[in-house]
Design a protein around this motif. Structure first.
Motif, PDB file in Angstrom:
ATOM      1  N   PHE A  10       0.812  -1.222   0.000  1.00  0.00           N
ATOM      2  CA  PHE A  10       0.000   0.000   0.000  1.00  0.00           C
ATOM      3  C   PHE A  10       0.848   1.277   0.000  1.00  0.00           C
ATOM      4  O   PHE A  10       0.333   2.362   0.200  1.00  0.00           O
ATOM      5  N   ARG A  11       2.166   1.118  -0.213  1.00  0.00           N
ATOM      6  CA  ARG A  11       3.034   2.292  -0.159  1.00  0.00           C
ATOM      7  C   ARG A  11       2.704   3.314  -1.245  1.00  0.00           C
ATOM      8  O   ARG A  11       2.887   4.509  -1.072  1.00  0.00           O
ATOM      9  N   HIS A  12       2.217   2.812  -2.380  1.00  0.00           N
ATOM     10  CA  HIS A  12       1.998   3.706  -3.523  1.00  0.00           C
ATOM     11  C   HIS A  12       0.521   4.010  -3.771  1.00  0.00           C
ATOM     12  O   HIS A  12       0.148   4.427  -4.860  1.00  0.00           O
ATOM     13  N   VAL A  13      -0.315   3.778  -2.751  1.00  0.00           N
ATOM     14  CA  VAL A  13      -1.745   4.122  -2.895  1.00  0.00           C
ATOM     15  C   VAL A  13      -1.856   5.611  -3.221  1.00  0.00           C
ATOM     16  O   VAL A  13      -1.196   6.444  -2.598  1.00  0.00           O
ATOM     17  N   PHE A  14      -2.663   5.932  -4.222  1.00  0.00           N
ATOM     18  CA  PHE A  14      -2.837   7.355  -4.532  1.00  0.00           C
ATOM     19  C   PHE A  14      -4.324   7.685  -4.665  1.00  0.00           C
ATOM     20  O   PHE A  14      -5.129   6.840  -5.048  1.00  0.00           O
ATOM     21  N   GLY A  15      -4.649   8.932  -4.349  1.00  0.00           N
ATOM     22  CA  GLY A  15      -6.041   9.379  -4.415  1.00  0.00           C
ATOM     23  C   GLY A  15      -6.269  10.262  -5.623  1.00  0.00           C
ATOM     24  O   GLY A  15      -5.360  10.958  -6.084  1.00  0.00           O
ATOM     25  N   GLN A  16      -7.469  10.203  -6.151  1.00  0.00           N
ATOM     26  CA  GLN A  16      -7.799  11.019  -7.315  1.00  0.00           C
ATOM     27  C   GLN A  16      -9.271  11.442  -7.227  1.00  0.00           C
ATOM     28  O   GLN A  16     -10.156  10.592  -7.036  1.00  0.00           O
ATOM     29  N   ALA A  17      -9.508  12.735  -7.360  1.00  0.00           N
ATOM     30  CA  ALA A  17     -10.898  13.217  -7.362  1.00  0.00           C
ATOM     31  C   ALA A  17     -11.493  12.962  -8.742  1.00  0.00           C
ATOM     32  O   ALA A  17     -10.791  13.026  -9.753  1.00  0.00           O
ATOM     33  N   VAL A  18     -12.783  12.669  -8.801  1.00  0.00           N
ATOM     34  CA  VAL A  18     -13.428  12.389 -10.091  1.00  0.00           C
ATOM     35  C   VAL A  18     -13.654  13.701 -10.848  1.00  0.00           C
ATOM     36  O   VAL A  18     -13.525  14.796 -10.291  1.00  0.00           O
ATOM     37  N   LYS A  19     -14.008  13.571 -12.122  1.00  0.00           N
ATOM     38  CA  LYS A  19     -14.271  14.777 -12.934  1.00  0.00           C
ATOM     39  C   LYS A  19     -15.541  15.485 -12.431  1.00  0.00           C
ATOM     40  O   LYS A  19     -16.382  14.873 -11.784  1.00  0.00           O
ATOM     41  N   ASN A 306       0.745   7.988   3.082  1.00  0.00           N
ATOM     42  CA  ASN A 306       0.752   9.119   2.161  1.00  0.00           C
ATOM     43  C   ASN A 306      -0.357  10.100   2.539  1.00  0.00           C
ATOM     44  O   ASN A 306      -1.145   9.844   3.451  1.00  0.00           O
ATOM     45  N   THR A 307      -0.426  11.196   1.799  1.00  0.00           N
ATOM     46  CA  THR A 307      -1.481  12.197   2.004  1.00  0.00           C
ATOM     47  C   THR A 307      -2.103  12.538   0.660  1.00  0.00           C
ATOM     48  O   THR A 307      -1.375  12.742  -0.315  1.00  0.00           O
ATOM     49  N   PHE A 308      -3.441  12.548   0.634  1.00  0.00           N
ATOM     50  CA  PHE A 308      -4.132  13.073  -0.552  1.00  0.00           C
ATOM     51  C   PHE A 308      -4.476  14.526  -0.250  1.00  0.00           C
ATOM     52  O   PHE A 308      -5.130  14.813   0.752  1.00  0.00           O
ATOM     53  N   SER A 309      -4.019  15.435  -1.101  1.00  0.00           N
ATOM     54  CA  SER A 309      -4.286  16.859  -0.851  1.00  0.00           C
ATOM     55  C   SER A 309      -5.117  17.454  -1.968  1.00  0.00           C
ATOM     56  O   SER A 309      -5.002  17.045  -3.124  1.00  0.00           O
ATOM     57  N   LEU A 325     -17.001  -1.005  -4.119  1.00  0.00           N
ATOM     58  CA  LEU A 325     -15.842  -0.515  -4.880  1.00  0.00           C
ATOM     59  C   LEU A 325     -15.687  -1.255  -6.211  1.00  0.00           C
ATOM     60  O   LEU A 325     -16.214  -2.355  -6.394  1.00  0.00           O
ATOM     61  N   ASP A 326     -14.928  -0.644  -7.126  1.00  0.00           N
ATOM     62  CA  ASP A 326     -14.655  -1.244  -8.434  1.00  0.00           C
ATOM     63  C   ASP A 326     -13.366  -2.059  -8.346  1.00  0.00           C
ATOM     64  O   ASP A 326     -12.263  -1.505  -8.392  1.00  0.00           O
ATOM     65  N   VAL A 327     -13.521  -3.387  -8.211  1.00  0.00           N
ATOM     66  CA  VAL A 327     -12.333  -4.234  -8.014  1.00  0.00           C
ATOM     67  C   VAL A 327     -11.480  -4.329  -9.282  1.00  0.00           C
ATOM     68  O   VAL A 327     -10.292  -4.606  -9.219  1.00  0.00           O
ATOM     69  N   ASN A 328     -12.082  -4.072 -10.438  1.00  0.00           N
ATOM     70  CA  ASN A 328     -11.323  -4.179 -11.698  1.00  0.00           C
ATOM     71  C   ASN A 328     -10.309  -3.048 -11.849  1.00  0.00           C
ATOM     72  O   ASN A 328      -9.374  -3.140 -12.631  1.00  0.00           O
ATOM     73  N   LYS A 329     -10.526  -1.960 -11.094  1.00  0.00           N
ATOM     74  CA  LYS A 329      -9.601  -0.820 -11.199  1.00  0.00           C
ATOM     75  C   LYS A 329      -8.685  -0.727  -9.983  1.00  0.00           C
ATOM     76  O   LYS A 329      -8.068   0.307  -9.740  1.00  0.00           O
ATOM     77  N   CYS A 330      -8.618  -1.818  -9.182  1.00  0.00           N
ATOM     78  CA  CYS A 330      -7.785  -1.852  -7.967  1.00  0.00           C
ATOM     79  C   CYS A 330      -8.114  -0.700  -7.007  1.00  0.00           C
ATOM     80  O   CYS A 330      -7.238  -0.114  -6.375  1.00  0.00           O
ATOM     81  N   GLU A 331      -9.413  -0.370  -6.937  1.00  0.00           N
ATOM     82  CA  GLU A 331      -9.875   0.695  -6.044  1.00  0.00           C
ATOM     83  C   GLU A 331      -9.987   0.114  -4.630  1.00  0.00           C
ATOM     84  O   GLU A 331     -10.700  -0.869  -4.421  1.00  0.00           O
ATOM     85  N   ILE A 332      -9.245   0.698  -3.662  1.00  0.00           N
ATOM     86  CA  ILE A 332      -9.318   0.122  -2.302  1.00  0.00           C
ATOM     87  C   ILE A 332     -10.118   0.992  -1.337  1.00  0.00           C
ATOM     88  O   ILE A 332     -10.378   0.591  -0.211  1.00  0.00           O
ATOM     89  N   ALA A 333     -10.478   2.210  -1.758  1.00  0.00           N
ATOM     90  CA  ALA A 333     -11.340   3.052  -0.917  1.00  0.00           C
ATOM     91  C   ALA A 333     -11.958   4.130  -1.797  1.00  0.00           C
ATOM     92  O   ALA A 333     -11.366   4.540  -2.794  1.00  0.00           O
ATOM     93  N   ARG A 334     -13.185   4.549  -1.410  1.00  0.00           N
ATOM     94  CA  ARG A 334     -13.810   5.671  -2.111  1.00  0.00           C
ATOM     95  C   ARG A 334     -14.446   6.592  -1.074  1.00  0.00           C
ATOM     96  O   ARG A 334     -15.232   6.140  -0.247  1.00  0.00           O
ATOM     97  N   ILE A 346     -13.841  10.775  -4.171  1.00  0.00           N
ATOM     98  CA  ILE A 346     -12.379  10.664  -4.286  1.00  0.00           C
ATOM     99  C   ILE A 346     -12.042   9.177  -4.245  1.00  0.00           C
ATOM    100  O   ILE A 346     -12.464   8.467  -3.330  1.00  0.00           O
ATOM    101  N   ILE A 347     -11.287   8.732  -5.247  1.00  0.00           N
ATOM    102  CA  ILE A 347     -11.013   7.294  -5.393  1.00  0.00           C
ATOM    103  C   ILE A 347      -9.563   6.997  -5.025  1.00  0.00           C
ATOM    104  O   ILE A 347      -8.643   7.655  -5.517  1.00  0.00           O
ATOM    105  N   MET A 348      -9.365   6.022  -4.118  1.00  0.00           N
ATOM    106  CA  MET A 348      -8.021   5.590  -3.713  1.00  0.00           C
ATOM    107  C   MET A 348      -7.684   4.298  -4.450  1.00  0.00           C
ATOM    108  O   MET A 348      -8.449   3.325  -4.375  1.00  0.00           O
ATOM    109  N   THR A 349      -6.535   4.289  -5.121  1.00  0.00           N
ATOM    110  CA  THR A 349      -6.179   3.167  -5.989  1.00  0.00           C
ATOM    111  C   THR A 349      -4.774   2.659  -5.675  1.00  0.00           C
ATOM    112  O   THR A 349      -3.888   3.454  -5.345  1.00  0.00           O
TER     113      THR A 349
END
Length: 474
Positions: A10-19, A306-309, A325-334, A346-349
């Motif tokens: 989980f070291r490289h988990v990153f967050g991304q806000a949707v469009k 990590n931190t999602f900012s 969650l969407d398991v096909n996109k390796c989403e581990i939290a929303r 916000i999607i954590m992948t």
């Protein structure tokens, strides 16, 4: 050679806000001064506490209803005071509980496809608190068991199926309760209180199993949650008003397993815990970031990942259960982040190259099936959550309607023979289909009645307008 960098998937988990077009816009998020998350989510709906004149209300939106939400969109609006906390039932994605300043707890049944008319009639009203109710939390494994805590410093555990308060913990907290958390199988609760104590309580024996005085020295609010291994994780403030997080073993609360100081911001840290990956996400009210940590058995036990900012501060936060969650996109939290006037997912992948199902990221997770009935739990039984695999994605089954059977006080038969104990017990197939048909019929009749009422009101209005026009032409 000692590894410099700790190995973790989980070291490289990153967050991304949707469009922007996948956000929920034009929502007047509640401004009430209370430190709850204001937003709860399940695989079908997102519910958000909103500003409402003359009472309290919250929105319930199907997940796909993104974009601008019309001001006339129906709400759940039966409370006479502002809504302070809401919680979806873990065993029925259409049942939600709400606690309010009007001192009541209400349980609502949301129609399968969302609201078409505002909902004012709850399935059941639970009255027992003498001050505002700021916390509601469903039992994780027993059906229809709901906990509520109020500013009267009382914790009540209800059997929603009969509308009764069966456990009343009224002498354990001397000051305001900040939060309550069930453990994995629902046999214990832990609470954080304004008297700076963290308590671990056995609600059925009505006794305190463990407590820690001054878990955090600061005067600002604390939070305490159970982890799946039975340890307790807390967030709070130091005497110098620095935000802290700590890990405790309830068997020995003298010293924390770990204690970390974070920063000097003054927003309360809301912890969200994923028992499958052992990751804790900390969202500060008024912050614009989500920090996440992995809990392990090796020192220092709480490992910063990590931190999602983002730019905008958050007014509240919703956390999707794993089965949504969407398991096909390796989403581990929303997360569903509340802004001033919108809700932004916000999607954590976890970045992975393979398209195959990643079974190390998705161990079997708690499903929607209850492991116990309410009566079994109140009698003393415990059970872990019934797990489901997410390998082929989560397919929701048919949920049964919440039915409340009020006990007859005049009925003095022995408890074992009470008719009301038949709530949710298997009946003959014919009986169940009949009751289902009746319920469906009731629903249709109600809807018909409301449509007819609307039409007759419109007719009256039309005739009045026509009369006015006739007068004007004359």
């Amino acid at each position: 050679m000692r590894r410099v960098v700790r190995q973790s998937k989980f070291r490289h988990v990153f967050g991304q806000a949707v469009k922007n077009d996948q956000c929920y816009d034009d929502i007047r998020v509640s401004r009430v001064t209370w430190d709850s998350s204001f937003c709860v989510v399940n695989p079908k709906f997102v519910a958000i506490i909103i500003e409402a004149s003359g009472g309290g209300a919250f929105l319930v939106l199907p997940l796909h209803k993104t974009g601008r939400i019309d001001k006339s969109y129906p709400t759940v609006c039966g409370h006479t005071g502002p809504v302070l906390d809401i919680d979806w039932s873990p065993h029925n994605d259409q049942v939600i509980a709400s606690g309010s300043e009007d001192c009541t707890v209400m349980v609502w049944q949301i129609p399968e496809n969302g609201l078409t008319l505002s909902l004012t009639e709850p399935v059941v009203v639970l009255e027992g608190h003498s001050k505002r109710v700021g916390i509601v939390a469903w039992h994780p494994t027993a059906r229809n068991v709901l906990l509520s805590a109020g500013c009267d410093n009382i914790v009540i555990i209800w059997n929603v199926g009969t509308g009764e308060a069966l456990i009343n913990l009224d002498d354990m907290h001397l000051d305001m309760i900040y939060n309550v958390s069930w453990n994995r199988n629902g046999s214990l609760i832990c609470t954080a209180s304004k008297d700076k104590k963290v308590r671990v309580i056995d609600p059925r024996k009505q006794e305190i199993v463990a407590e820690k005085e001054r878990a955090h020295e600061g005067a600002r609010p604390m939070r305490a949650i159970f982890l799946s291994d039975g340890n307790v994780f807390t967030t709070g403030f130091s005497r110098m008003s620095e935000r802290q997080l700590a890990l405790w073993n309830p068997k020995n609360m003298d010293e924390p397993i770990a204690l970390h100081e974070m920063d000097t911001s003054n927003g309360v840290l809301l912890p969200f815990y994923d028992p499958d990956t052992n990751i804790i996400y900390l969202c500060g009210k008024g912050d614009s970031s989500i920090r996440y940590f992995e809990i392990t058995d090796e020192s220092p036990y709480v490992h910063y990942l990590n931190t999602f900012s983002s730019k905008e501060p958050q007014r509240g936060m919703g956390f999707m259960p794993k089965r949504g969650l969407d398991v096909n996109k390796c989403e581990i939290a929303r997360f569903f982040k509340l802004h001033e006037r919108k809700c932004e997912p916000i999607i954590m992948t976890v970045p992975r190259k393979s398209d195959l199902f990643q079974d190390d990221l998705y161990p079997d997770t708690a499903g929607p099936e209850a492991a116990l009935e309410a009566e079994e739990w109140f009698e003393g039984k415990n059970a872990d959550p019934i797990l489901i695999s997410l390998k082929h994605g989560y397919i929701p089954g048919k949920t049964r309607d919440l039915k409340v059977v009020k006990k007859n006080i005049l009925d003095n038969k022995p408890a074992a023979n009470k008719k009301s104990d038949l709530i949710n017990t298997p009946k003959k197939a014919a009986d169940t289909s009949n009751t289902q048909n009746e319920a469906k019929l009731d629903e249709i009749l109600k809807e018909l009645k409301s449509i007819k009422d609307t039409i007759s009101n419109q007719d009256e209005r039309i005739s009045k307008l026509e009369q006015q026009m006739a007068k004007m032409t004359v």
